[in-house]
Design a protein around this motif. Sequence first.
Motif, PDB file in Angstrom:
ATOM      1  N   LYS A 116      35.625  -8.812   3.397  1.00  0.00           N
ATOM      2  CA  LYS A 116      34.398  -9.212   2.706  1.00  0.00           C
ATOM      3  C   LYS A 116      34.719 -10.131   1.538  1.00  0.00           C
ATOM      4  CE  LYS A 116      31.833  -5.005   3.915  1.00  0.00           C
ATOM      5  NZ  LYS A 116      31.180  -3.775   3.383  1.00  0.00           N
ATOM      6  N   GLY A 117      35.849  -9.878   0.863  1.00  0.00           N
ATOM      7  CA  GLY A 117      36.231 -10.715  -0.262  1.00  0.00           C
ATOM      8  C   GLY A 117      36.505 -12.150   0.141  1.00  0.00           C
ATOM      9  N   LYS A 118      36.915 -12.375   1.366  1.00  0.00           N
ATOM     10  CA  LYS A 118      37.151 -13.728   1.866  1.00  0.00           C
ATOM     11  C   LYS A 118      35.888 -14.364   2.437  1.00  0.00           C
ATOM     12  CE  LYS A 118      42.080 -13.836   2.981  1.00  0.00           C
ATOM     13  NZ  LYS A 118      42.320 -15.197   2.442  1.00  0.00           N
ATOM     14  N   GLY A 119      34.772 -13.639   2.421  1.00  0.00           N
ATOM     15  CA  GLY A 119      33.524 -14.178   2.956  1.00  0.00           C
ATOM     16  C   GLY A 119      33.496 -14.230   4.466  1.00  0.00           C
ATOM     17  N   ILE A 120      34.250 -13.326   5.102  1.00  0.00           N
ATOM     18  CA  ILE A 120      34.354 -13.298   6.556  1.00  0.00           C
ATOM     19  C   ILE A 120      33.436 -12.214   7.120  1.00  0.00           C
ATOM     20  CG2 ILE A 120      35.913 -12.892   8.501  1.00  0.00           C
ATOM     21  CD1 ILE A 120      38.193 -13.904   6.782  1.00  0.00           C
ATOM     22  N   THR A 121      32.795 -12.507   8.231  1.00  0.00           N
ATOM     23  CA  THR A 121      31.971 -11.525   8.930  1.00  0.00           C
ATOM     24  C   THR A 121      32.839 -10.755   9.908  1.00  0.00           C
ATOM     25  OG1 THR A 121      30.026 -12.946   8.756  1.00  0.00           O
ATOM     26  CG2 THR A 121      29.958 -11.185  10.414  1.00  0.00           C
ATOM     27  N   MET A 122      32.778  -9.427   9.854  1.00  0.00           N
ATOM     28  CA  MET A 122      33.612  -8.584  10.711  1.00  0.00           C
ATOM     29  C   MET A 122      32.879  -8.241  12.002  1.00  0.00           C
ATOM     30  SD  MET A 122      36.674  -7.429  10.454  1.00  0.00           S
ATOM     31  CE  MET A 122      37.690  -6.533  11.622  1.00  0.00           C
TER      32      MET A 122
ATOM     33  N   GLN B 115      47.265 -14.595   4.885  1.00  0.00           N
ATOM     34  CA  GLN B 115      47.818 -15.907   5.240  1.00  0.00           C
ATOM     35  C   GLN B 115      46.727 -16.918   5.575  1.00  0.00           C
ATOM     36  OE1 GLN B 115      50.898 -15.677   8.273  1.00  0.00           O
ATOM     37  NE2 GLN B 115      51.508 -13.646   7.546  1.00  0.00           N
ATOM     38  N   LEU B 116      45.512 -16.425   5.809  1.00  0.00           N
ATOM     39  CA  LEU B 116      44.414 -17.326   6.159  1.00  0.00           C
ATOM     40  C   LEU B 116      43.949 -18.100   4.938  1.00  0.00           C
ATOM     41  CD1 LEU B 116      42.171 -15.051   8.430  1.00  0.00           C
ATOM     42  CD2 LEU B 116      43.736 -16.852   9.161  1.00  0.00           C
ATOM     43  N   PRO B 117      43.561 -19.364   5.109  1.00  0.00           N
ATOM     44  CA  PRO B 117      42.945 -20.115   4.009  1.00  0.00           C
ATOM     45  C   PRO B 117      41.535 -19.581   3.767  1.00  0.00           C
ATOM     46  CG  PRO B 117      42.861 -21.384   6.023  1.00  0.00           C
ATOM     47  CD  PRO B 117      43.671 -20.154   6.336  1.00  0.00           C
ATOM     48  N   ILE B 118      40.850 -20.181   2.809  1.00  0.00           N
ATOM     49  CA  ILE B 118      39.456 -19.775   2.558  1.00  0.00           C
ATOM     50  C   ILE B 118      38.635 -20.044   3.802  1.00  0.00           C
ATOM     51  CG2 ILE B 118      37.402 -20.213   1.164  1.00  0.00           C
ATOM     52  CD1 ILE B 118      39.261 -20.995  -1.137  1.00  0.00           C
ATOM     53  N   THR B 119      38.020 -19.013   4.348  1.00  0.00           N
ATOM     54  CA  THR B 119      37.294 -19.143   5.623  1.00  0.00           C
ATOM     55  C   THR B 119      35.890 -18.572   5.512  1.00  0.00           C
ATOM     56  OG1 THR B 119      38.352 -17.065   6.302  1.00  0.00           O
ATOM     57  CG2 THR B 119      39.369 -19.105   7.054  1.00  0.00           C
ATOM     58  N   LYS B 120      35.171 -18.929   4.474  1.00  0.00           N
ATOM     59  CA  LYS B 120      33.818 -18.398   4.303  1.00  0.00           C
ATOM     60  C   LYS B 120      32.942 -18.795   5.485  1.00  0.00           C
ATOM     61  CE  LYS B 120      33.728 -18.088  -0.733  1.00  0.00           C
ATOM     62  NZ  LYS B 120      33.025 -18.480  -1.975  1.00  0.00           N
ATOM     63  N   GLY B 121      32.221 -17.818   5.997  1.00  0.00           N
ATOM     64  CA  GLY B 121      31.345 -18.059   7.134  1.00  0.00           C
ATOM     65  C   GLY B 121      32.007 -17.825   8.471  1.00  0.00           C
ATOM     66  N   ALA B 122      33.309 -17.552   8.464  1.00  0.00           N
ATOM     67  CA  ALA B 122      34.017 -17.312   9.720  1.00  0.00           C
ATOM     68  C   ALA B 122      33.752 -15.899  10.217  1.00  0.00           C
ATOM     69  CB  ALA B 122      35.515 -17.526   9.536  1.00  0.00           C
ATOM     70  N   MET B 123      33.990 -15.692  11.511  1.00  0.00           N
ATOM     71  CA  MET B 123      33.869 -14.369  12.113  1.00  0.00           C
ATOM     72  C   MET B 123      35.255 -13.915  12.551  1.00  0.00           C
ATOM     73  SD  MET B 123      31.866 -13.141  15.578  1.00  0.00           S
ATOM     74  CE  MET B 123      30.270 -13.643  14.953  1.00  0.00           C
ATOM     75  N   LEU B 124      35.631 -12.690  12.182  1.00  0.00           N
ATOM     76  CA  LEU B 124      36.914 -12.122  12.562  1.00  0.00           C
ATOM     77  C   LEU B 124      36.664 -10.906  13.433  1.00  0.00           C
ATOM     78  CD1 LEU B 124      39.999 -12.004  12.360  1.00  0.00           C
ATOM     79  CD2 LEU B 124      39.729 -10.646  10.274  1.00  0.00           C
ATOM     80  N   HIS B 125      37.178 -10.939  14.653  1.00  0.00           N
ATOM     81  CA  HIS B 125      36.943  -9.861  15.616  1.00  0.00           C
ATOM     82  C   HIS B 125      38.225  -9.064  15.826  1.00  0.00           C
ATOM     83  CE1 HIS B 125      34.860  -7.935  18.998  1.00  0.00           C
ATOM     84  NE2 HIS B 125      36.052  -7.937  19.597  1.00  0.00           N
ATOM     85  N   SER B 126      38.103  -7.739  15.892  1.00  0.00           N
ATOM     86  CA  SER B 126      39.240  -6.856  16.133  1.00  0.00           C
ATOM     87  C   SER B 126      38.782  -5.668  16.970  1.00  0.00           C
ATOM     88  CB  SER B 126      39.834  -6.374  14.805  1.00  0.00           C
ATOM     89  OG  SER B 126      38.939  -5.460  14.174  1.00  0.00           O
ATOM     90  N   ASP B 127      39.730  -4.776  17.278  1.00  0.00           N
ATOM     91  CA  ASP B 127      39.345  -3.522  17.923  1.00  0.00           C
ATOM     92  C   ASP B 127      39.021  -2.502  16.839  1.00  0.00           C
ATOM     93  OD1 ASP B 127      41.748  -2.659  16.868  1.00  0.00           O
ATOM     94  OD2 ASP B 127      42.842  -2.845  18.769  1.00  0.00           O
ATOM     95  N   GLN B 128      38.869  -1.250  17.223  1.00  0.00           N
ATOM     96  CA  GLN B 128      38.485  -0.215  16.269  1.00  0.00           C
ATOM     97  C   GLN B 128      39.697   0.564  15.744  1.00  0.00           C
ATOM     98  OE1 GLN B 128      35.214   2.288  17.523  1.00  0.00           O
ATOM     99  NE2 GLN B 128      34.242   0.619  18.651  1.00  0.00           N
ATOM    100  N   GLY B 129      40.837  -0.105  15.662  1.00  0.00           N
ATOM    101  CA  GLY B 129      42.033   0.545  15.134  1.00  0.00           C
ATOM    102  C   GLY B 129      41.830   1.018  13.703  1.00  0.00           C
ATOM    103  N   SER B 130      42.564   2.056  13.339  1.00  0.00           N
ATOM    104  CA  SER B 130      42.380   2.654  12.010  1.00  0.00           C
ATOM    105  C   SER B 130      42.713   1.674  10.897  1.00  0.00           C
ATOM    106  CB  SER B 130      43.254   3.906  11.886  1.00  0.00           C
ATOM    107  OG  SER B 130      44.628   3.577  12.083  1.00  0.00           O
TER     108      SER B 130
END
Length: 381
Positions: A303-309, A276-291
């Motif tokens: 990675k395909g969206k150019g997002i840093t995990m 649902q996110l628009p193109i967000t190249k260069g953005a950082m997406l933070h989550s927990d370590q869920g499976s």
Amino acid sequence: MAKKVSYPLEVKMQAIKMRLAGVPRQQVMDKLGIRNVTQLKVWIKWYREGDLHRLEQPVGKQYSYGKGPEYTSELEKVKAENRFLRQQLEVFKKVQGIGEEVSPEAVVVWMESIRGEVSVNQACEWLGITRSTYYRWKAAFATQQEDLLTEKIRQLCTQHKFRYGYRKITALLQKEQPSHHKRVQRIMQREGLQCRVRMKKRRLTGQPTHVAEHQLKRQFQANAPMQKLVTDITYLPFGGKTLYLSSILDLFNGEIVAYSIADKQDATFVLDTLNQLPITKGAMLHSDQGSVYTSQAYQEAVKGKGITMSMSRKGTPADNAPIESFHSTLKSETFYLEGITCATTAIVEQTVRDYIHYYNSIRIQTKLNNQSPVEYRRLAA
């Protein structure tokens, strides 16, 4: 040494008249070109004490005590007395109007505007009322204002389903009228209008380990939209079956920019939210370590969206505090607050959708200068 300035009698009388009409001192001084506020106060004092002759004396000239000015003729003396009487008549025109009953509200407001310049005794004499009558009106007026404020606070608390504490209610009131947070707090406590949201606390457990680098490092501020994002999944055990909510929050303004509701949490579930996110190249997406977040399909999509995990340390939910806080707030301000414990799946889903719209577009946040996330983003743009 500063040169003394002499003001014409007409300027002095006009300044006194404006102050009695409630015009602020600085505005009077700016309009009439008066340099010193002390001069204005002295003129008011002379007027209040009936020493109108002193307004006509030259700069630096002091009349002998008790003698007053030396009028050039009896006609000049009569003119001075008439000016005093006309000023008193202007007071009556302002407060009650010609031939009308004295309005208690107008009297109280006018008396407050001249506090410190005209004594209560003198003002009551001008208005033809006793001191006890004035103070009775003043007490009744204060009670009336308190009742109006209480009713306004009650309406705001009801409108927002008792989700707001006194600070946010004060912020809403200040958009319409000056309000002090301590007064609002006192009224809300007295009337039982306090925030009814149940605050939940979580204990931090487990030892930190690393799957992906913890790049966010609890830096929960962003300088632009879609720069730093956080995501998580929460349970919705309020219907016939347990549902799950996956949401993504923008740290710039706390807005929920994507969310999904399903009855199963798997990679497809979180991928639906991510897509649902628009193109967000260069953005950082933070989550927990869920499976679901460590799955190959999800990592490739990110990675395909150019997002840093970025990922939290294991057993450290505080690393992802903003989205954890949102999920807790959502449940507290809807299901717990309204006592929803067993509803249909459709009601649970609609409740979540309605709240997210309310949270994004209506619910104000103190850290956003008492604006909603959407309003804050639009103004920033």
